[in-house]
Scaffold this motif. Structure first.
Motif, PDB file in Angstrom:
ATOM      1  N   TYR A 244       0.826  -1.200   0.000  1.00 45.28           N
ATOM      2  CA  TYR A 244       0.000   0.000   0.000  1.00 45.28           C
ATOM      3  C   TYR A 244       0.871   1.265   0.000  1.00 45.28           C
ATOM      4  CZ  TYR A 244      -4.289  -2.595   1.230  1.00 45.28           C
ATOM      5  OH  TYR A 244      -5.373  -3.436   1.236  1.00 45.28           O
ATOM      6  N   PRO A 245       0.453   2.286  -0.723  1.00 46.60           N
ATOM      7  CA  PRO A 245       1.104   3.595  -0.568  1.00 46.60           C
ATOM      8  C   PRO A 245       0.563   4.242   0.702  1.00 46.60           C
ATOM      9  CG  PRO A 245      -0.684   3.757  -2.155  1.00 46.60           C
ATOM     10  CD  PRO A 245      -0.614   2.315  -1.725  1.00 46.60           C
ATOM     11  N   VAL A 246       1.426   4.592   1.639  1.00 43.78           N
ATOM     12  CA  VAL A 246       0.954   5.158   2.907  1.00 43.78           C
ATOM     13  C   VAL A 246       1.167   6.666   2.990  1.00 43.78           C
ATOM     14  CG1 VAL A 246       1.153   3.006   4.203  1.00 43.78           C
ATOM     15  CG2 VAL A 246       3.132   4.540   4.035  1.00 43.78           C
ATOM     16  N   GLU A 247       1.979   7.199   2.094  1.00 42.02           N
ATOM     17  CA  GLU A 247       2.154   8.649   2.053  1.00 42.02           C
ATOM     18  C   GLU A 247       2.649   9.053   0.672  1.00 42.02           C
ATOM     19  OE1 GLU A 247       3.783  12.313   4.782  1.00 42.02           O
ATOM     20  OE2 GLU A 247       4.775  10.367   4.974  1.00 42.02           O
ATOM     21  N   ILE A 248       2.090  10.132   0.173  1.00 42.73           N
ATOM     22  CA  ILE A 248       2.511  10.693  -1.104  1.00 42.73           C
ATOM     23  C   ILE A 248       2.825  12.166  -0.870  1.00 42.73           C
ATOM     24  CG2 ILE A 248       1.831  11.186  -3.486  1.00 42.73           C
ATOM     25  CD1 ILE A 248      -0.015   8.791  -3.366  1.00 42.73           C
ATOM     26  N   ILE A 249       4.049  12.558  -1.153  1.00 43.84           N
ATOM     27  CA  ILE A 249       4.518  13.910  -0.863  1.00 43.84           C
ATOM     28  C   ILE A 249       4.888  14.608  -2.166  1.00 43.84           C
ATOM     29  CG2 ILE A 249       6.217  15.299   0.394  1.00 43.84           C
ATOM     30  CD1 ILE A 249       6.695  12.783   2.177  1.00 43.84           C
ATOM     31  N   ASN A 250       4.334  15.782  -2.367  1.00 42.18           N
ATOM     32  CA  ASN A 250       4.674  16.588  -3.534  1.00 42.18           C
ATOM     33  C   ASN A 250       5.504  17.788  -3.088  1.00 42.18           C
ATOM     34  OD1 ASN A 250       3.149  15.000  -5.288  1.00 42.18           O
ATOM     35  ND2 ASN A 250       1.294  16.203  -4.931  1.00 42.18           N
ATOM     36  N   THR A 251       6.619  18.018  -3.757  1.00 43.56           N
ATOM     37  CA  THR A 251       7.438  19.195  -3.485  1.00 43.56           C
ATOM     38  C   THR A 251       7.721  19.904  -4.805  1.00 43.56           C
ATOM     39  OG1 THR A 251       9.456  17.844  -3.640  1.00 43.56           O
ATOM     40  CG2 THR A 251       8.555  18.228  -1.443  1.00 43.56           C
ATOM     41  N   GLY A 252       7.838  21.223  -4.725  1.00 39.59           N
ATOM     42  CA  GLY A 252       8.077  22.009  -5.921  1.00 39.59           C
ATOM     43  C   GLY A 252       6.788  22.253  -6.683  1.00 39.59           C
ATOM     44  N   GLY A 253       6.853  23.076  -7.696  1.00 35.07           N
ATOM     45  CA  GLY A 253       5.669  23.366  -8.482  1.00 35.07           C
ATOM     46  C   GLY A 253       4.597  24.059  -7.668  1.00 35.07           C
ATOM     47  N   THR A 254       3.355  23.882  -8.062  1.00 34.30           N
ATOM     48  CA  THR A 254       2.235  24.544  -7.382  1.00 34.30           C
ATOM     49  C   THR A 254       1.436  23.604  -6.499  1.00 34.30           C
ATOM     50  OG1 THR A 254       0.796  24.108  -9.285  1.00 34.30           O
ATOM     51  CG2 THR A 254       1.992  26.219  -9.251  1.00 34.30           C
ATOM     52  N   ASP A 255       1.831  22.339  -6.428  1.00 39.39           N
ATOM     53  CA  ASP A 255       1.056  21.352  -5.675  1.00 39.39           C
ATOM     54  C   ASP A 255       1.828  20.775  -4.497  1.00 39.39           C
ATOM     55  OD1 ASP A 255      -1.192  21.475  -7.435  1.00 39.39           O
ATOM     56  OD2 ASP A 255      -0.015  20.341  -8.884  1.00 39.39           O
ATOM     57  N   ALA A 256       2.684  21.582  -3.879  1.00 33.70           N
ATOM     58  CA  ALA A 256       3.467  21.088  -2.750  1.00 33.70           C
ATOM     59  C   ALA A 256       2.546  20.619  -1.635  1.00 33.70           C
ATOM     60  CB  ALA A 256       4.402  22.187  -2.243  1.00 33.70           C
ATOM     61  N   GLY A 257       2.859  19.450  -1.084  1.00 33.33           N
ATOM     62  CA  GLY A 257       2.053  18.920   0.007  1.00 33.33           C
ATOM     63  C   GLY A 257       2.129  17.411   0.051  1.00 33.33           C
ATOM     64  N   SER A 258       1.250  16.775   0.848  1.00 33.28           N
ATOM     65  CA  SER A 258       1.256  15.313   0.900  1.00 33.28           C
ATOM     66  C   SER A 258      -0.067  14.751   1.358  1.00 33.28           C
ATOM     67  CB  SER A 258       2.375  14.792   1.815  1.00 33.28           C
ATOM     68  OG  SER A 258       2.008  14.900   3.158  1.00 33.28           O
TER      69      SER A 258
END
Length: 267
Positions: free
Chosen positions: A225-239
């Protein structure tokens, strides 16, 4: 499972958490005259890597398949709403389209939602109702206060049309989330160093898209299972964080004496 897919699928992203790992400590030296005695105990066998030989894209695909097999889960995180604001979401959902949780809006309070196959109930806090009432230009201050007294602390049963306007399908229906998932390109996806969090071994996969990097943490034991997805950079930073896989979603309606009859608002 790239950042654009997860934005569409969940509409949620938390501020990326910094993951730190402590370096393993070496052996401590003894007294100057002490003689080191080699250990006769065999070293414990290194557990087999569940993803040995797989590329980052292949691990991501396994995580996508596992997520599609889940009957329910809980999603928590911060979500850009597409209008420059950030929502805070805490929602348990299943593949039947049932959900229960809260959505917090900046400067517009908190709304609680209970949705099952036949009914949808919502309850806003005072900040939510004040923001909602303020948008109605037909109410004067006295009328607005009267409405607030009626609705605060009460649940309302809403019709399906109102529910669709309030709740995005991909914020309440796990099947809709799973249907949006796409695979990652082998040319942009790579595997990083594994981590351990709360005693759980996790594989780390990175997907790069211009200035944006999506990091996915995937469980190495049991279903991947994916338990965390983290976005960095761009306009969608977050998790996003995913927990409570396959646990039933409690959609028990509120007690009848806590449900407001909407007809009272028309008096």
């Amino acid at each position: 499972m790239n950042h654009r897919t997860m934005r569409r699928a969940s509409a949620a992203a938390l501020i990326a958490a910094t993951v730190t790992s402590a370096a393993a400590c070496g052996p401590t030296g003894g007294d100057a005259g002490a003689q080191n005695t080699p250990s006769t105990s065999p070293s414990p066998a290194k557990p087999k890597d569940a993803f040995e030989g797989l590329t980052g894209a292949q691990i991501s695909d396994k995580a996508k398949t596992a997520l599609k097999s889940a009957t329910s889960l809980r999603v928590t995180g911060d979500a850009p709403d597409g209008e420059g604001r950030t929502l805070v979401i805490d929602m348990a959902m299943d593949t039947a389209g049932s959900c229960r949780g809260t959505i917090t809006q900046p400067d517009a309070g908190v709304i609680e939602i209970i949705k099952n196959r036949s009914s949808v109930f919502m309850k806003g806090d005072e900040a939510f109702w004040r923001a909602s009432i303020a948008s109605d230009k037909n109410l004067n201050a006295k009328q607005a206060d009267a409405v607030l007294e009626i609705v605060k602390g009460r649940w309302m049963k809403v019709d399906k049309k109102t529910a669709r306007a309030m709740i995005r399908k991909d914020m309440c229906d796990l099947s809709a989330v799973a249907d949006e998932l796409k695979g990652d390109s082998p040319t942009t996806t790579s595997r990083g160093a594994d981590i351990t969090r709360a005693g759980q071994a996790l594989a780390v996969v990175y997907d790069r898209d211009g200035d944006s990097v999506t990091t996915v943490h995937v469980t190495k034991t049991g279903k991947p299972y994916p338990v965390e997805i983290i976005n960095t950079g761009g306009t969608d930073a977050g998790s996003l964080k995913f927990t409570d896989f396959d646990k039933p979603v409690d959609t028990t309606p509120p007690p009848a004496d806590q449900i407001l009859d909407p007809r009272k608002l028309n008096r």
